[in-house]
Motif scaffolding. Structure first.
Motif, PDB file in Angstrom:
ATOM      1  N   UNK A  57       0.789  -1.238   0.000  1.00 31.05           N
ATOM      2  CA  UNK A  57       0.000   0.000   0.000  1.00 31.05           C
ATOM      3  C   UNK A  57       0.816   1.280   0.000  1.00 31.05           C
ATOM      4  N   UNK A  58       2.101   1.232   0.300  1.00 31.68           N
ATOM      5  CA  UNK A  58       2.870   2.476   0.450  1.00 31.68           C
ATOM      6  C   UNK A  58       3.327   3.042  -0.898  1.00 31.68           C
ATOM      7  N   UNK A  59       3.553   2.164  -1.877  1.00 37.36           N
ATOM      8  CA  UNK A  59       4.069   2.579  -3.193  1.00 37.36           C
ATOM      9  C   UNK A  59       5.405   3.316  -3.067  1.00 37.36           C
ATOM     10  N   UNK A  60       6.187   2.959  -2.054  1.00 30.00           N
ATOM     11  CA  UNK A  60       7.530   3.540  -1.937  1.00 30.00           C
ATOM     12  C   UNK A  60       8.535   2.443  -2.265  1.00 30.00           C
ATOM     13  N   UNK A  61       9.169   1.872  -1.232  1.00 26.50           N
ATOM     14  CA  UNK A  61      10.111   0.771  -1.462  1.00 26.50           C
ATOM     15  C   UNK A  61       9.646  -0.478  -0.727  1.00 26.50           C
ATOM     16  N   UNK A  62       8.319  -0.648  -0.631  1.00 27.38           N
ATOM     17  CA  UNK A  62       7.779  -1.735   0.179  1.00 27.38           C
ATOM     18  C   UNK A  62       8.220  -3.113  -0.311  1.00 27.38           C
ATOM     19  N   UNK A  63       8.285  -3.293  -1.625  1.00 25.59           N
ATOM     20  CA  UNK A  63       8.704  -4.588  -2.156  1.00 25.59           C
ATOM     21  C   UNK A  63      10.116  -4.929  -1.725  1.00 25.59           C
ATOM     22  N   UNK A  64      11.018  -3.961  -1.834  1.00 22.88           N
ATOM     23  CA  UNK A  64      12.407  -4.173  -1.421  1.00 22.88           C
ATOM     24  C   UNK A  64      12.487  -4.489   0.064  1.00 22.88           C
ATOM     25  N   UNK A  65      11.760  -3.735   0.886  1.00 23.88           N
ATOM     26  CA  UNK A  65      11.829  -3.950   2.327  1.00 23.88           C
ATOM     27  C   UNK A  65      11.265  -5.312   2.719  1.00 23.88           C
ATOM     28  N   UNK A  66      10.204  -5.760   2.047  1.00 24.38           N
ATOM     29  CA  UNK A  66       9.663  -7.103   2.310  1.00 24.38           C
ATOM     30  C   UNK A  66      10.697  -8.170   1.974  1.00 24.38           C
ATOM     31  N   UNK A  67      11.392  -7.971   0.860  1.00 26.80           N
ATOM     32  CA  UNK A  67      12.412  -8.937   0.449  1.00 26.80           C
ATOM     33  C   UNK A  67      13.574  -8.958   1.434  1.00 26.80           C
ATOM     34  N   UNK A  68      14.004  -7.772   1.881  1.00 23.12           N
ATOM     35  CA  UNK A  68      15.102  -7.707   2.843  1.00 23.12           C
ATOM     36  C   UNK A  68      14.717  -8.357   4.166  1.00 23.12           C
ATOM     37  N   UNK A  69      13.461  -8.144   4.601  1.00 21.45           N
ATOM     38  CA  UNK A  69      12.996  -8.775   5.845  1.00 21.45           C
ATOM     39  C   UNK A  69      12.998 -10.290   5.697  1.00 21.45           C
ATOM     40  N   UNK A  70      12.583 -10.788   4.527  1.00 21.75           N
ATOM     41  CA  UNK A  70      12.572 -12.234   4.287  1.00 21.75           C
ATOM     42  C   UNK A  70      13.985 -12.788   4.289  1.00 21.75           C
ATOM     43  N   UNK A  71      14.955 -12.017   3.781  1.00 22.82           N
ATOM     44  CA  UNK A  71      16.348 -12.471   3.781  1.00 22.82           C
ATOM     45  C   UNK A  71      16.925 -12.507   5.198  1.00 22.82           C
ATOM     46  N   UNK A  72      16.430 -11.649   6.067  1.00 24.49           N
ATOM     47  CA  UNK A  72      16.885 -11.713   7.464  1.00 24.49           C
ATOM     48  C   UNK A  72      16.365 -12.979   8.141  1.00 24.49           C
ATOM     49  N   UNK A  73      15.152 -13.382   7.771  1.00 26.81           N
ATOM     50  CA  UNK A  73      14.576 -14.611   8.328  1.00 26.81           C
ATOM     51  C   UNK A  73      15.204 -15.837   7.690  1.00 26.81           C
ATOM     52  N   UNK A  74      15.449 -15.751   6.396  1.00 23.96           N
ATOM     53  CA  UNK A  74      16.056 -16.857   5.657  1.00 23.96           C
ATOM     54  C   UNK A  74      17.294 -16.333   4.950  1.00 23.96           C
ATOM     55  N   UNK A  75      18.429 -16.284   5.643  1.00 21.72           N
ATOM     56  CA  UNK A  75      19.655 -15.710   5.057  1.00 21.72           C
ATOM     57  C   UNK A  75      19.995 -16.354   3.716  1.00 21.72           C
ATOM     58  N   UNK A  76      20.354 -15.502   2.765  1.00 23.11           N
ATOM     59  CA  UNK A  76      20.733 -15.994   1.452  1.00 23.11           C
ATOM     60  C   UNK A  76      19.579 -16.238   0.514  1.00 23.11           C
ATOM     61  N   UNK A  77      18.320 -15.942   0.938  1.00 20.69           N
ATOM     62  CA  UNK A  77      17.185 -16.100   0.035  1.00 20.69           C
ATOM     63  C   UNK A  77      17.454 -15.312  -1.243  1.00 20.69           C
ATOM     64  N   UNK A  78      17.485 -15.971  -2.406  1.00 17.42           N
ATOM     65  CA  UNK A  78      17.783 -15.254  -3.645  1.00 17.42           C
ATOM     66  C   UNK A  78      16.668 -14.268  -4.006  1.00 17.42           C
ATOM     67  N   UNK A  79      17.041 -13.026  -4.258  1.00 22.54           N
ATOM     68  CA  UNK A  79      16.074 -11.975  -4.567  1.00 22.54           C
ATOM     69  C   UNK A  79      16.559 -11.177  -5.768  1.00 22.54           C
TER      70      UNK A  79
END
Length: 216
Positions: A57-79
């Motif tokens: 909903x933000x239309x800013x960098x939400x997609x990137x931030x979601x991906x980065x959060x997922x990589x913190x949970x699963x280190x090395x998740x290819x994005x």
């Protein structure tokens, strides 16, 4: 290759699904918002996530931030992140953790189907795929501020640019029409002139070069 895709524009999302499926990818989910992406990455185990930087909903960098959060949970998740414009800050955030399996491409690259799918596969395999325009900007800035870059020959600069995009020695040799032995020699000279630690790991080598260019 199992893919989670996040793109808010329906026509582009549908087109990407069709493209990736045509190249043998299995689409685990194709979503259009940040919350949907977060849920898909938390519940599924994709080989790679292809993510638009800007999502509702933000239309800013939400997609990137979601991906980065997922990589913190699963280190090395290819994005592999897609963006309408070159934003070096996005590339910097993506590379900040030092892990491989990252890519940053402009959406225009989607129209080169073979090149785009090659980038997706490279990232899924733990490699790096950086947009040539991002690398070009980093090199231009680096040349203006950094004396060691000025020591590189024109051919070494060509090799450095392709290396920073995530290309292997084999791919660089093919594009420049030289031998892999010649590319290896140029690479060795580049690392010596830039005082970078030599590594046999292609991806760590790429990340070292990108980190060097970014700090200059």
């Amino acid at each position: 290759m199992r893919v989670v895709l996040a793109e808010d524009l329906f026509l582009l999302r549908d087109g990407l699904v069709r493209l990736l499926e045509a190249y043998g990818c299995e689409m685990l989910a194709a979503v259009g918002t940040g919350p949907e992406l977060s849920r898909a990455l938390a519940e599924l185990e994709p080989d790679v996530a292809v993510v638009d930087v800007r999502l509702p909903p933000s239309h800013t960098d939400e997609g990137l931030q979601c991906a980065l959060a997922a990589r913190r949970t699963r280190p090395g998740l290819p994005v592999l992140v897609l963006s309408q414009h070159v934003e070096q800050l996005y590339a910097r955030e993506l590379l900040a953790d030092g892990d491989g399996g990252v890519g940053y491409l402009l959406k225009d690259r989607v129209f080169d189907a073979d090149g785009f799918v090659d980038a997706v596969r490279r990232v899924a395999a733990g490699g790096t795929a950086m947009d040539p325009q991002v690398i070009s900007q980093l090199l231009d800035r680096g040349r203006a501020r950094d004396e060691p870059l000025g020591r590189l020959t024109p051919r070494e600069l060509e090799v450095l640019e392709l290396m920073a995009q995530g290309r292997s020695n084999t791919a660089i040799a093919a594009q420049l029409r030289v031998t892999e032995r010649a590319v290896a020699k140029h690479t060795s000279n580049i690392f010596a002139k830039l005082d970078l630690k030599v590594s046999d790991d292609d991806n760590r080598r790429v990340l070292a070069v990108l980190a060097y260019l970014d700090r200059t």
